[in-house]
Design a protein around this motif. Structure first.
Motif, PDB file in Angstrom:
ATOM      1  N   UNK A 101       0.816  -1.217   0.000  1.00  0.00           N
ATOM      2  CA  UNK A 101       0.000   0.000   0.000  1.00  0.00           C
ATOM      3  C   UNK A 101       0.846   1.262   0.000  1.00  0.00           C
ATOM      4  N   UNK A 102       0.182   2.331  -0.415  1.00  0.00           N
ATOM      5  CA  UNK A 102       0.775   3.666  -0.427  1.00  0.00           C
ATOM      6  C   UNK A 102      -0.072   4.541   0.495  1.00  0.00           C
ATOM      7  N   UNK A 103       0.564   5.166   1.461  1.00  0.00           N
ATOM      8  CA  UNK A 103      -0.126   6.081   2.384  1.00  0.00           C
ATOM      9  C   UNK A 103       0.159   7.503   1.932  1.00  0.00           C
ATOM     10  N   UNK A 104      -0.904   8.302   1.767  1.00  0.00           N
ATOM     11  CA  UNK A 104      -0.758   9.696   1.356  1.00  0.00           C
ATOM     12  C   UNK A 104      -1.374  10.594   2.420  1.00  0.00           C
ATOM     13  N   UNK A 105      -0.551  11.272   3.213  1.00  0.00           N
ATOM     14  CA  UNK A 105      -1.087  12.251   4.161  1.00  0.00           C
ATOM     15  C   UNK A 105      -1.569  13.487   3.391  1.00  0.00           C
ATOM     16  N   UNK A 106      -2.751  13.962   3.720  1.00  0.00           N
ATOM     17  CA  UNK A 106      -3.352  15.085   3.006  1.00  0.00           C
ATOM     18  C   UNK A 106      -3.725  16.202   3.968  1.00  0.00           C
ATOM     19  N   UNK A 107      -3.311  17.414   3.610  1.00  0.00           N
ATOM     20  CA  UNK A 107      -3.661  18.583   4.424  1.00  0.00           C
ATOM     21  C   UNK A 107      -4.424  19.626   3.621  1.00  0.00           C
ATOM     22  N   UNK A 108      -4.760  19.310   2.384  1.00  0.00           N
ATOM     23  CA  UNK A 108      -5.493  20.252   1.543  1.00  0.00           C
ATOM     24  C   UNK A 108      -4.603  21.166   0.721  1.00  0.00           C
ATOM     25  N   UNK A 109      -3.296  21.099   0.902  1.00  0.00           N
ATOM     26  CA  UNK A 109      -2.381  21.977   0.181  1.00  0.00           C
ATOM     27  C   UNK A 109      -2.146  21.460  -1.242  1.00  0.00           C
ATOM     28  N   UNK A 110      -1.648  22.334  -2.096  1.00  0.00           N
ATOM     29  CA  UNK A 110      -1.325  21.952  -3.473  1.00  0.00           C
ATOM     30  C   UNK A 110      -0.236  20.882  -3.493  1.00  0.00           C
ATOM     31  N   UNK A 111       0.747  21.003  -2.614  1.00  0.00           N
ATOM     32  CA  UNK A 111       1.807  19.996  -2.566  1.00  0.00           C
ATOM     33  C   UNK A 111       1.253  18.622  -2.204  1.00  0.00           C
TER      34      UNK A 111
END
Length: 155
Positions: A8-18
């Motif tokens: 699996x791939x974990x992607x932390x998301x904060x709403x930023x473009x990056x």
């Protein structure tokens, strides 16, 4: 070790473009390698959680709890909005695993990693100012140095 060994791939998301750029990369990586995609949003701690971490008395924390109102509900709603925006960027045939946690972002990401077998992390670099980064440290830098798996950081 090749990517074949990871599930699996974990992607932390904060709403930023990056973070959204990291999502695009992670989705392509997951799809190309038959890996599950995990979307993770870490909400800020409540004032009571911060007070506990700073050693405030239980009496003061109870007073803060009484005046907190809808903070927890609004925090959950904000996290769901970040995840919904991320879902919209994904191909229709992708069904990601979604999670919302709260607390210190780096620690929450690392705790989530521990609950997953054979995962990699793909995340965006938020781009704090040099001064603020010196004071607070970078979430991506903390994760990079403390994670027990490969970490890719995108700008």
């Amino acid at each position: 070790m090749t990517l074949q060994h990871f599930k699996s791939v974990i992607v932390p998301l904060d709403g930023s473009e990056n973070a959204l750029r990291a999502l695009d990369y992670a989705a392509a990586l997951a799809k190309a390698n038959g890996m599950a995609l995990h979307l993770l949003h870490v909400s800020p701690p409540t004032p009571t959680e911060l007070m506990k971490a700073m050693g405030y008395s239980q009496r003061l924390r109870r007073l803060a709890d009484a005046s907190m109102g809808d903070f927890v509900e609004l925090r959950q709603e904000a996290g769901e909005q970040v995840l919904a925006a991320a879902r919209e960027r994904l191909p229709a045939d992708m069904a990601p695993v979604e999670a919302i946690r709260s607390g210190d972002p780096a620690h929450a990401i690392l705790e989530y990693l521990e609950s997953q077998d054979d995962a990699v992390i793909v995340m965006g670099r938020r781009g704090l100012s040099h001064f603020r980064e010196l004071l607070m440290g970078s979430v991506s830098e903390k994760v990079l140095h403390l994670a027990t798996c490969p970490v890719t950081i995108l700008r």
